[in-house]
Design an enzyme around this catalytic site. Structure first.
Site, PDB file in Angstrom:
ATOM      1  N   GLN A 186       6.436  19.532   4.960  1.00 46.75           N
ATOM      2  CA  GLN A 186       6.739  19.532   3.788  1.00 46.75           C
ATOM      3  C   GLN A 186       5.850  20.171   2.635  1.00 46.75           C
ATOM      4  O   GLN A 186       6.031  20.534   1.355  1.00 46.75           O
ATOM      5  CB  GLN A 186       6.782  18.099   2.817  1.00 46.75           C
ATOM      6  CG  GLN A 186       7.899  17.280   3.613  1.00 46.75           C
ATOM      7  CD  GLN A 186       7.805  15.984   3.436  1.00 46.75           C
ATOM      8  OE1 GLN A 186       6.907  15.415   2.618  1.00 46.75           O
ATOM      9  NE2 GLN A 186       8.648  14.992   3.790  1.00 46.75           N
ATOM     10  N   HIS A 256       4.136  14.377   2.369  1.00 40.40           N
ATOM     11  CA  HIS A 256       3.781  13.791   1.355  1.00 40.40           C
ATOM     12  C   HIS A 256       2.377  14.331   0.843  1.00 40.40           C
ATOM     13  O   HIS A 256       1.341  13.949   0.705  1.00 40.40           O
ATOM     14  CB  HIS A 256       3.237  12.324   1.721  1.00 40.40           C
ATOM     15  CG  HIS A 256       4.453  11.495   2.068  1.00 40.40           C
ATOM     16  ND1 HIS A 256       4.384  10.145   2.661  1.00 40.40           N
ATOM     17  CD2 HIS A 256       5.847  11.874   2.437  1.00 40.40           C
ATOM     18  CE1 HIS A 256       5.493   9.614   3.154  1.00 40.40           C
ATOM     19  NE2 HIS A 256       6.502  10.788   3.083  1.00 40.40           N
ATOM     20  N   GLU A 348      10.703   6.107  -7.522  1.00 33.49           N
ATOM     21  CA  GLU A 348      10.137   5.308  -8.676  1.00 33.49           C
ATOM     22  C   GLU A 348      10.105   6.262  -9.847  1.00 33.49           C
ATOM     23  O   GLU A 348       9.844   7.592  -9.696  1.00 33.49           O
ATOM     24  CB  GLU A 348       8.911   4.426  -8.314  1.00 33.49           C
ATOM     25  CG  GLU A 348       9.102   3.514  -7.466  1.00 33.49           C
ATOM     26  CD  GLU A 348       7.780   2.674  -7.241  1.00 33.49           C
ATOM     27  OE1 GLU A 348       7.827   1.814  -6.619  1.00 33.49           O
ATOM     28  OE2 GLU A 348       6.676   3.295  -7.901  1.00 33.49           O
ATOM     29  N   TYR A 358      -0.229   1.393  -8.430  1.00 26.88           N
ATOM     30  CA  TYR A 358       1.149   1.672  -8.537  1.00 26.88           C
ATOM     31  C   TYR A 358       1.863   0.884  -7.125  1.00 26.88           C
ATOM     32  O   TYR A 358       2.826   0.894  -7.015  1.00 26.88           O
ATOM     33  CB  TYR A 358       1.747   2.765  -8.727  1.00 26.88           C
ATOM     34  CG  TYR A 358       1.354   3.287 -10.483  1.00 26.88           C
ATOM     35  CD1 TYR A 358       2.321   2.838 -11.359  1.00 26.88           C
ATOM     36  CD2 TYR A 358       0.327   3.445 -10.694  1.00 26.88           C
ATOM     37  CE1 TYR A 358       2.169   3.189 -12.402  1.00 26.88           C
ATOM     38  CE2 TYR A 358      -0.084   3.790 -11.848  1.00 26.88           C
ATOM     39  CZ  TYR A 358       0.994   3.579 -12.946  1.00 26.88           C
ATOM     40  OH  TYR A 358       0.718   3.771 -14.311  1.00 26.88           O
ATOM     41  N   TYR A 369      12.721   3.510   7.503  1.00 25.87           N
ATOM     42  CA  TYR A 369      14.004   4.419   8.036  1.00 25.87           C
ATOM     43  C   TYR A 369      14.843   3.968   8.992  1.00 25.87           C
ATOM     44  O   TYR A 369      15.770   4.216   9.217  1.00 25.87           O
ATOM     45  CB  TYR A 369      13.386   5.620   8.149  1.00 25.87           C
ATOM     46  CG  TYR A 369      12.771   6.265   7.148  1.00 25.87           C
ATOM     47  CD1 TYR A 369      13.433   6.891   6.095  1.00 25.87           C
ATOM     48  CD2 TYR A 369      11.206   6.697   6.972  1.00 25.87           C
ATOM     49  CE1 TYR A 369      12.940   7.710   4.870  1.00 25.87           C
ATOM     50  CE2 TYR A 369      10.717   7.356   5.857  1.00 25.87           C
ATOM     51  CZ  TYR A 369      11.666   7.915   4.757  1.00 25.87           C
ATOM     52  OH  TYR A 369      11.057   8.480   3.553  1.00 25.87           O
TER      53      TYR A 369
END
Length: 476
Positions: A186, A256, A348, A358, A369
């Site tokens: 990613q 991520h 979120e 958080y 998953y």
């Protein structure tokens, strides 16, 4: 199970595995065993006279806790037994997530989606069309972010490591000399943002995945530089490092990276770094993962950041406990908002507060998953700042901006949030820190990677699959 990396400390991995093994059941099978006999295999109701769960009103997030409490404590007046003795809280919450997935599927089948009629979308406040700006035949490759130069040219980052220049709907060239980028899952070349005073200082900020010096993976890095023009050609020059982590944190994990950049107009640059699959590392202040950062625009550390006096803490951290933040924007009141990914469920919308935690992965609105329970959204272990809104199921939240301008004046101040897996664009209105309205503007046109309000007041979207740039324009 939730993603981890080989670089994560063994104790943290062991703790994650132990917690998940306590609740290792298949959620779909659990629903069939405990809920389907009355509520139907698809949530349609019928057994024992139960009503359908698949209504728009019951889909509202306000029912999260009531659903959980009903399963845990039962509903005696309706003949529903309590499961608090036989199921863990994680398993009970997993059933709520499964119900949310059933509701979503049923509502989509029933037509819950924005549809264009004659090419025109009728939202609650504006009629608009979607038109292509840079088409898929222009060589874009996973376009990640867009930005505009004062002369009207558009800069488009491609995750593979190129920075395209477009004018009049065509890619006219690539910026030469940009830093070396590794496309690692990613990660790659991600955000680009012009300094608010670009016309006077010429600074352009980039977020990208830098390859490790020892060849072992990579990590997000923030730099700034300038663009030297020679006719239509642009060259990246005068690069300065704004932020980079110690090489010991560079990993081979391909997930991520976070990586959005914004300015507050008060001399600070803000950016986000995802937890890189490190789970509990997001709870620790001594590593760079799962954090929101606030630095001075030259990369120096503000002395009033919340953890400057905390031993072993990275001084640039402003908030922590994040998973993968791919949307970042200041609203018209100067509040900072972030959208971030949960695993299966629980993306979120968070208002970023000084020094706040958080919650990832101590709390989560999601399951794993592989269809096994994970966490619950609630804990008494730590003080957690809860999201203003959560998407269930996940949309792959990516791209965020706040509407400014007169073109869609009735959206002024609203958050515009994109989704990758969800292929959606949502308009979100918040008042006094609470959600007051959410509207899906677009659905099903491709994976929305970037949302950016252009200088013309139109809303631009970078689409992946097909790789192109589109925009929302008023319908005549």
């Amino acid at each position: 199970m939730a993603c981890t990396t080989v670089e994560e400390p063994k104790a943290a991995v062991a703790a994650e595995s132990s917690a998940q093994n306590r609740t290792r059941v298949n959620v779909s099978e659990l629903y069939e065993q405990t809920c389907a006999k009355c509520h139907g295999s698809q949530g349609q109701g019928g057994g024992g006279g139960t009503k359908s769960l698949n209504t728009l009103e019951k889909y509202d997030q306000k029912w999260d806790r009531p659903f959980f409490d009903a399963i845990k404590n039962g509903v005696p007046d309706m003949g529903m037994e309590a499961y608090r003795e036989s199921l863990s809280d994680e398993q009970i919450w997993a059933l709520v997530v499964h119900i949310r997935e059933l509701q979503y599927q049923a509502l989509r089948r029933s037509g819950m989606r924005p549809e264009a009629s004659g090419g025109v979308y009728n939202s609650r406040n504006h009629r608009f069309k979607v038109e292509t700006v840079v088409d898929s035949d222009q060589g874009l490759s996973t376009p990640w972010a867009v930005e505009w130069l004062p002369d009207g040219r558009m800069l488009i980052t491609n995750r593979g490591g190129t920075l395209s220049v477009a004018r009049g709907g065509r890619v006219t060239g690539q910026v030469s000399g940009i830093p070396e980028v590794i496309e690692l899952g990613q990660g790659g070349l991600m955000d680009i943002t012009l300094h608010p005073n670009y016309k006077s200082n010429g600074w352009v900020y980039l977020a990208y995945t830098e390859p490790a010096k020892n060849g072992r993976g990579g990590l997000t890095k923030i730099v700034r530089g300038k663009l030297k023009a020679s006719g239509e050609d642009l060259t990246w020059t005068d690069q300065q490092t704004i932020w980079e982590a110690d090489q010991k944190w560079y990993t081979g994990a391909g997930i991520h990276f976070g990586s959005r950049i914004v300015f507050d107009g008060k001399g600070h640059v803000w950016f986000v770094v995802g937890e890189r699959g490190g789970n509990m590392l997001a709870q620790e202040l001594s590593n760079p993962f799962g954090k929101t950062y606030r630095l001075n625009e030259d990369g120096s550390e503000p002395k009033d950041n919340p953890f400057v006096g905390t031993a072993d803490a990275i001084k640039g951290i402003w908030s922590y406990g994040h998973r993968n933040q791919q949307g970042l924007a200041f609203d018209l009141q100067g509040d900072l908002w972030v959208t971030e990914h949960g695993p299966r469920g629980g993306d979120e919308v968070n208002k970023i507060e000084r020094g706040a935690n958080y919650g990832w992965p101590v709390v989560a609105f999601s399951i794993n998953y592989n269809d096994t329970p994970f966490r619950t959204p609630w804990t008494t272990e730590k003080k957690i700042t809860m999201p203003v809104f959560r998407w269930l199921p996940s949309i792959g939240a990516c791209g965020l901006d706040v509407y400014r301008g007169k073109t869609f004046a009735k959206w002024s101040g609203d958050l515009l949030a994109g989704g990758l897996a969800g292929q959606n664009l949502d308009r979100i209105r918040v008042k006094d820190g609470a959600l007051v309205e959410r509207e899906e503007l677009i659905f099903g046109i491709g994976r929305i990677r970037e949302v950016a309000v252009g200088p013309d007041g139109y809303v631009y979207l970078a689409i992946n699959g097909p790789d192109k740039i589109v925009r929302l324009v008023p319908a005549e």
